[in-house]
Design an enzyme around this catalytic site. Sequence first.
Site, short mmCIF file in Angstrom:
data_model
loop_
_atom_site.label_atom_id
_atom_site.label_comp_id
_atom_site.label_asym_id
_atom_site.label_seq_id
_atom_site.Cartn_x
_atom_site.Cartn_y
_atom_site.Cartn_z
N HIS A 97 0.76 -0.93 -0.01
CA HIS A 97 0.49 -0.19 -0.25
C HIS A 97 0.96 1.02 -0.21
CE1 HIS A 97 -3.36 2.91 1.53
NE2 HIS A 97 -3.80 2.00 0.51
N LYS A 141 2.82 4.22 -1.79
CA LYS A 141 3.22 5.64 -2.36
C LYS A 141 4.66 5.90 -2.19
CE LYS A 141 -0.97 4.29 -1.76
NZ LYS A 141 -2.04 4.52 -0.60
N ASP A 173 16.74 9.58 -8.25
CA ASP A 173 18.50 10.15 -8.64
C ASP A 173 18.42 10.09 -6.59
OD1 ASP A 173 18.33 10.51 -10.91
OD2 ASP A 173 19.01 12.59 -11.07
N HIS A 178 -9.11 11.66 1.51
CA HIS A 178 -8.06 10.43 0.72
C HIS A 178 -6.79 9.87 2.45
CE1 HIS A 178 -5.93 7.13 -0.41
NE2 HIS A 178 -6.45 6.40 -0.70
N LYS A 211 -4.02 11.20 5.10
CA LYS A 211 -3.36 9.93 6.39
C LYS A 211 -2.31 10.96 6.74
CE LYS A 211 -4.15 6.98 2.78
NZ LYS A 211 -5.49 6.93 2.76
N ASP A 244 0.95 17.85 19.43
CA ASP A 244 1.28 19.29 19.70
C ASP A 244 2.37 20.41 19.49
OD1 ASP A 244 0.93 17.40 22.85
OD2 ASP A 244 3.05 16.93 23.09
#
Length: 458
Positions: free
Chosen positions: A191, A193, A198, A376, A378, A383
């Site tokens: 999952h 991404k 380089d 979508h 996350k 703090d």
Amino acid sequence: MRRSLLLALLCVSGCTGCVSLPVIVPDLARPAVPAVQLEGSRGPLTAAQSKAVLARLAARGEPTDIFARHLALEEAIVGSPLTAGNRVTLLKDGPATYRAMLAAIEAATDHVHMETYILDDDEIGQRFAQAFIAKQRAGVQVRLMRDSAGTISTPATFFQPLADAGVQIVEFNPLNPLKAHDDWELNQRDHRKLLVVDGRVAFLGGINISSVYSGGSFSQGSRLRPGGGPAWRDTDLQLEGPVVAELQKLFLAAWAAQKGPVPTSTGLFPPPERAGHQVVRAIGSSPDEPFSLIYATLLSAIGSAETSVQITNAYFAPDPQLLAALEAAVARGVEVRLILPSQTDSWLIFHTGRGFYERLLRAGVKIFERRGVILHSKTVLIDGVWATVGSTNLDWRSFLHNHELNAVVLGAEFGAQLQAMFDADLAGSDAITLEAWTRRPLDLRIKEMFARLWEYWL
């Protein structure tokens, strides 16, 4: 249909056990661990230098004990270094992220590494495919790792021109057991991404390669993506500096585990250079480990919070330990706010998460639902100084079954940027109150009860 739902149906159809859930985090009440040591572009900092960097970060933020209480434990749990001297750019939504990614690919001179869950055969997918082919023909080696379940609807005709051009392609954990690279585990999915160019610039977050992300979510005029439907609201990071080497290591380890061709380039790890002043840690999680590293460090960070916990997440199906951590934070005076979807691409996960609202609201957790978009993102901000952005959802699939990737960024400067983004999402959200929620109709309650039966698999 969310691709993981299809996978869940396949897994359940062949499951004969799965009665009890494993303990997925260790006992966080560990004995004292060594002080945190940072790494810079020239190698590890001294203990005094590391302490000075953390002191500066703490002095610029809200009053918090999170650095003293949490970071050494995080280091012991995760094992990856906390790196100084990075530049972190916060990217909102698909258009900005794709522009930055394609620009980095265009500028590549040695290699391009991409690891993705979804790679659709649509306008956005074709733009990336053509960019990969162009760089490969220019002598830049492109390596692409795509999840078998996530790309189940992408035809072979999409990948063939890439392979013909010399792009090295690995199918992560093929759904077809006859194509499996090692021990076949249908339920384990990639999952992550990640794009590394380089060895000097990297991108990570929640955004897949798909035209569903081609609309923005903050300006009113851009909320509908081309072709119709609400825009997808997501968050990514562009990273430069020493942390890129850690992300490169994670990609190459996954590539090797999936039997990808052995890289021969000598430019995979260029000499690290200081690119900014951000302190960052890369955290990769795998179901091959005893517990989710990202989940364990998140629980510890929430447990160390002194003032605020602010979470934006797409798929919310918390386990008892996460629920208890959020409730305990409120009980000790921490403000806990969640921004969750008001609409989604996964009916089951949406109603599973809503099934926890009443318990959380009674504990004092503040819940908001983002309207007008498919949420979508996350992200977590604690703090105002401990932040994480990545691919990890707050559900059983991310914690138990998926390979995930997050970056932790420390300090009030980045925290303020993430706070501003949280506030913008909050302005586009509706508050869920306990009084109103307890009056929700019976049909919603039935949907929640039904969806909870599937939470382990979603």
